[in-house]
Design an enzyme around this catalytic site. Structure first.
Site, PDB file in Angstrom:
ATOM      1  N   ARG A  15       0.846  -1.200   0.000  1.00 27.46           N
ATOM      2  CA  ARG A  15       0.000   0.000   0.000  1.00 27.46           C
ATOM      3  C   ARG A  15       0.876   1.243   0.000  1.00 27.46           C
ATOM      4  O   ARG A  15       0.581   2.239  -0.657  1.00 27.46           O
ATOM      5  CB  ARG A  15      -0.921   0.007   1.243  1.00 27.46           C
ATOM      6  CG  ARG A  15      -2.171  -0.847   1.073  1.00 27.46           C
ATOM      7  CD  ARG A  15      -3.137  -0.638   2.233  1.00 27.46           C
ATOM      8  NE  ARG A  15      -2.644  -1.202   3.481  1.00 27.46           N
ATOM      9  CZ  ARG A  15      -2.955  -2.419   3.930  1.00 27.46           C
ATOM     10  NH1 ARG A  15      -3.774  -3.198   3.253  1.00 27.46           N
ATOM     11  NH2 ARG A  15      -2.467  -2.864   5.081  1.00 27.46           N
ATOM     12  N   PHE A  42     -11.283  -4.963  -5.768  1.00 25.23           N
ATOM     13  CA  PHE A  42     -11.239  -5.831  -4.582  1.00 25.23           C
ATOM     14  C   PHE A  42     -10.660  -4.997  -3.434  1.00 25.23           C
ATOM     15  O   PHE A  42      -9.655  -5.340  -2.832  1.00 25.23           O
ATOM     16  CB  PHE A  42     -10.398  -7.095  -4.819  1.00 25.23           C
ATOM     17  CG  PHE A  42     -10.793  -7.879  -6.042  1.00 25.23           C
ATOM     18  CD1 PHE A  42     -11.856  -8.769  -6.003  1.00 25.23           C
ATOM     19  CD2 PHE A  42     -10.111  -7.703  -7.246  1.00 25.23           C
ATOM     20  CE1 PHE A  42     -12.217  -9.492  -7.139  1.00 25.23           C
ATOM     21  CE2 PHE A  42     -10.474  -8.423  -8.387  1.00 25.23           C
ATOM     22  CZ  PHE A  42     -11.528  -9.324  -8.332  1.00 25.23           C
ATOM     23  N   ASP A  91     -15.856  -3.396  -4.604  1.00 24.39           N
ATOM     24  CA  ASP A  91     -15.879  -4.590  -3.753  1.00 24.39           C
ATOM     25  C   ASP A  91     -17.293  -5.148  -3.732  1.00 24.39           C
ATOM     26  O   ASP A  91     -18.260  -4.413  -3.916  1.00 24.39           O
ATOM     27  CB  ASP A  91     -15.412  -4.255  -2.326  1.00 24.39           C
ATOM     28  CG  ASP A  91     -14.859  -5.480  -1.603  1.00 24.39           C
ATOM     29  OD1 ASP A  91     -13.623  -5.634  -1.535  1.00 24.39           O
ATOM     30  OD2 ASP A  91     -15.670  -6.303  -1.122  1.00 24.39           O
ATOM     31  N   ASP A 146      -6.455  -6.837  -6.217  1.00 25.81           N
ATOM     32  CA  ASP A 146      -6.059  -7.661  -5.064  1.00 25.81           C
ATOM     33  C   ASP A 146      -7.188  -8.628  -4.723  1.00 25.81           C
ATOM     34  O   ASP A 146      -7.823  -8.510  -3.676  1.00 25.81           O
ATOM     35  CB  ASP A 146      -5.727  -6.750  -3.871  1.00 25.81           C
ATOM     36  CG  ASP A 146      -5.183  -7.526  -2.686  1.00 25.81           C
ATOM     37  OD1 ASP A 146      -4.724  -8.663  -2.875  1.00 25.81           O
ATOM     38  OD2 ASP A 146      -5.220  -6.984  -1.555  1.00 25.81           O
ATOM     39  N   CYS A 163      -2.995 -14.044  -3.781  1.00 23.76           N
ATOM     40  CA  CYS A 163      -2.696 -14.498  -2.409  1.00 23.76           C
ATOM     41  C   CYS A 163      -2.944 -15.993  -2.262  1.00 23.76           C
ATOM     42  O   CYS A 163      -3.010 -16.507  -1.150  1.00 23.76           O
ATOM     43  CB  CYS A 163      -3.486 -13.701  -1.383  1.00 23.76           C
ATOM     44  SG  CYS A 163      -5.266 -13.890  -1.554  1.00 23.76           S
TER      45      CYS A 163
HETATM   46  N1  SAH Z   1      -6.612  -4.801  -0.998  1.00 28.49           N
HETATM   47  C1  SAH Z   1      -7.391  -4.942   0.217  1.00 28.49           C
HETATM   48  C2  SAH Z   1      -7.701  -6.397   0.545  1.00 28.49           C
HETATM   49  C3  SAH Z   1      -8.533  -7.116  -0.505  1.00 28.49           C
HETATM   50  S1  SAH Z   1      -9.252  -8.594   0.080  1.00 28.49           S
HETATM   51  C4  SAH Z   1      -6.660  -4.214   1.339  1.00 28.49           C
HETATM   52  O1  SAH Z   1      -5.548  -3.693   1.107  1.00 28.49           O
HETATM   53  O2  SAH Z   1      -7.190  -4.140   2.448  1.00 28.49           O
HETATM   54  C5  SAH Z   1     -10.279  -9.090  -1.224  1.00 28.49           C
HETATM   55  C6  SAH Z   1     -11.622  -8.380  -1.312  1.00 28.49           C
HETATM   56  O3  SAH Z   1     -12.295  -8.866  -2.474  1.00 28.49           O
HETATM   57  C7  SAH Z   1     -12.596  -8.602  -0.169  1.00 28.49           C
HETATM   58  O4  SAH Z   1     -12.921  -7.369   0.417  1.00 28.49           O
HETATM   59  C8  SAH Z   1     -13.848  -9.240  -0.817  1.00 28.49           C
HETATM   60  O5  SAH Z   1     -15.056  -8.717  -0.275  1.00 28.49           O
HETATM   61  C9  SAH Z   1     -13.694  -8.821  -2.239  1.00 28.49           C
HETATM   62  N2  SAH Z   1     -14.326  -9.684  -3.262  1.00 28.49           N
HETATM   63  C10 SAH Z   1     -14.376 -11.023  -3.321  1.00 28.49           C
HETATM   64  N3  SAH Z   1     -14.955 -11.444  -4.466  1.00 28.49           N
HETATM   65  C11 SAH Z   1     -15.276 -10.326  -5.176  1.00 28.49           C
HETATM   66  C12 SAH Z   1     -15.881 -10.096  -6.446  1.00 28.49           C
HETATM   67  N4  SAH Z   1     -16.255 -11.098  -7.229  1.00 28.49           N
HETATM   68  N5  SAH Z   1     -16.042  -8.813  -6.844  1.00 28.49           N
HETATM   69  C13 SAH Z   1     -15.650  -7.787  -6.054  1.00 28.49           C
HETATM   70  N6  SAH Z   1     -15.067  -7.956  -4.851  1.00 28.49           N
HETATM   71  C14 SAH Z   1     -14.889  -9.214  -4.410  1.00 28.49           C
END
Ligand code: SAH
Length: 398
Positions: A211, A227, A249, A299, A339
């Site tokens: 980040r 995401f 998200d 992500d 991940c």
């Molecule tokens: N980059 C973030 C962490 C991402 S975790 C950080 O720095 O904090 C992954 C995220 O993807 C989660 O919040 C989850 O709700 C979301 N997610 C999962 N499947 C998804 C989809 N199909 N479309 C959009 N978001 C999704």
């Protein structure tokens, strides 16, 4: 004596100090150990090699506590291991403001199945293996002595508990219950963390350093944070001068917290757009509409939980990266992550390369990324590395 006897020649990984013993390597179990109890680990020839925790329901039947067969596994043992792990994070805890730091990273800190994260005045703990769960009381007590905290909260509600035959539970272990939101400081950003209901222990601490890296690609830029969870990369980009961030998200709760995170950082609400929905369909729609961005972060959650899901997961990564390349302006930057522990860096690079090719874009990797330093990988436990990422720069003309 409680012990497991290995099959012939099955001690090789142990001699390389790998901490897992799979059920298939075990010839017999002696002394009727109960779930989570300590067993000696003995070769077919009768040599005692190590001591570990017995987990009869898991494929990983024993996780090694110590490779010194003379070492007693006791409350003092856990105090010692915890102290060492916490000491190694001192520098991360000495910054300004309340910190968000992983204090214990399971196997890689010599404490298989145990995760401890610190958010300001609160500790959040996950007991993810039968052995860690068995020693819960001693671990909680040692933590209270080692880290001054208002409370210790348990988030043992991860799916992996089921593989160990343990129920999912969450609640206060010691001290006070944390409020609904706990604030931490990360570089120039403040983040609100939902310890009780958020993902994992509340926040993706593993992305801290990454980040921080978005600042270089944020100034006056249009940023897509896909995401986004609670807006981490987006807030970091806005604090570094991004013109506007679009968070995407599927979780409305996460996006509501992204909005609050903008607020606590005194970011003008007009600079942050939060779009709830499925990233795949949204990105497809924006591609069709010809929408573009200067910087994109991808992500996604773990697409592959097992080897059998890897092929399908690869398609998911390919699709979303292809769409991102389509939405990137020439000369734009893509932060792309996986991940999934099962996805190797090499395979992930191939997938991203295929995505660029199919999108008709030329791109370079300008940086390779991984999890933050408080999520270390023990050299003898390569499985500890799960987060892989690239910063890709696309060519200025198509
Ligand atoms: N980059 C973030 C962490 C991402 S975790 C950080 O720095 O904090 C992954 C995220 O993807 C989660 O919040 C989850 O709700 C979301 N997610 C999962 N499947 C998804 C989809 N199909 N479309 C959009 N978001 C999704």
């Amino acid at each position: 004596m409680k012990a497991i006897i290995l099959k012939r020649l099955r001690e090789r990984s142990l001699l390389r100090r790998h901490p897992w013993i799979f059920s298939g390597a075990i010839a017999s179990v002696e002394g009727k150990p109960k779930m989570g109890e300590t067993v000696d680990i003995i070769t077919a020839e009768g040599a005692v090699l190590a001591r570990g925790a017995f987990s009869p329901e898991s494929q990983i039947t024993v996780r090694v506590w110590t490779f010194d067969p003379g070492e007693e596994i006791s409350p003092e043992f856990f105090h010692g291991r915890l102290e060492r792990a916490i000491e190694s994070r001192r520098a991360l805890m000495s910054g300004e403001g309340p910190c968000g730091v992983r204090l214990v990273n399971a196997e890689s800190d010599g404490l298989p199945g145990l995760v401890v994260d610190r958010y300001g005045d609160y500790l959040v703990v996950q007991f993810l293996s039968a052995g860690a769960d068995h020693w819960k009381g001693s671990i909680a007590e040692a933590l209270s002595r080692l880290v001054p905290a208002l409370g210790v909260y348990e988030r043992s509600d991860a799916d992996v508990r089921e593989k160990e035959g343990l129920p999912k539970i969450a609640g206060v272990l010691a001290g006070n219950e944390p409020g609904d939101l706990v604030e931490i400081q990360e570089g120039r950003c403040r983040f609100l963390v939902d310890i009780k209901r958020g993902h994992k222990t509340g926040f993706y601490l593993d992305q801290r350093e990454n980040r921080g890296m978005i600042a270089e690609f944020a100034r006056e830029k249009q940023v897509l944070n896909c995401f986004s969870y609670t807006g981490g990369f987006g807030v970091a980009a806005l604090q570094a001068g991004a013109a506007r961030v679009t968070n995407v998200d599927s979780s409305a709760n996460a996006l509501e917290l992204a909005r609050l995170n903008a607020e606590v950082n005194r970011i003008d609400a007009a600079r942050m757009e939060n779009v709830e929905g499925d990233a795949f369909s949204l990105l497809r729609r924006w591609r069709d509409e010809g929408r573009t961005f200067d910087t994109i972060v991808l992500d996604p959650p773990k697409f592959a939980e097992s080897q059998s899901q890897l092929l399908r997961a690869s398609r998911g990564y390919k699709d979303v990266n292809l769409l991102a390349f389509k939405l990137l302006k020439p000369g734009g930057t893509l932060f792309t992550f996986s991940c999934s522990g099962l996805m190797t860096g090499e395979l992930f690079q191939k997938i991203v390369a295929d995505a660029a090719l199919d999108a008709g874009r030329e791109a370079q990797i300008i940086r390779r990324l991984t999890q933050a330093s408080d999520h270390p990988t023990l050299l003898s436990f390569p499985e500890g590395t799960y987060l892989k990422g690239f910063i890709c720069r696309t060519a200025a003309n198509r």
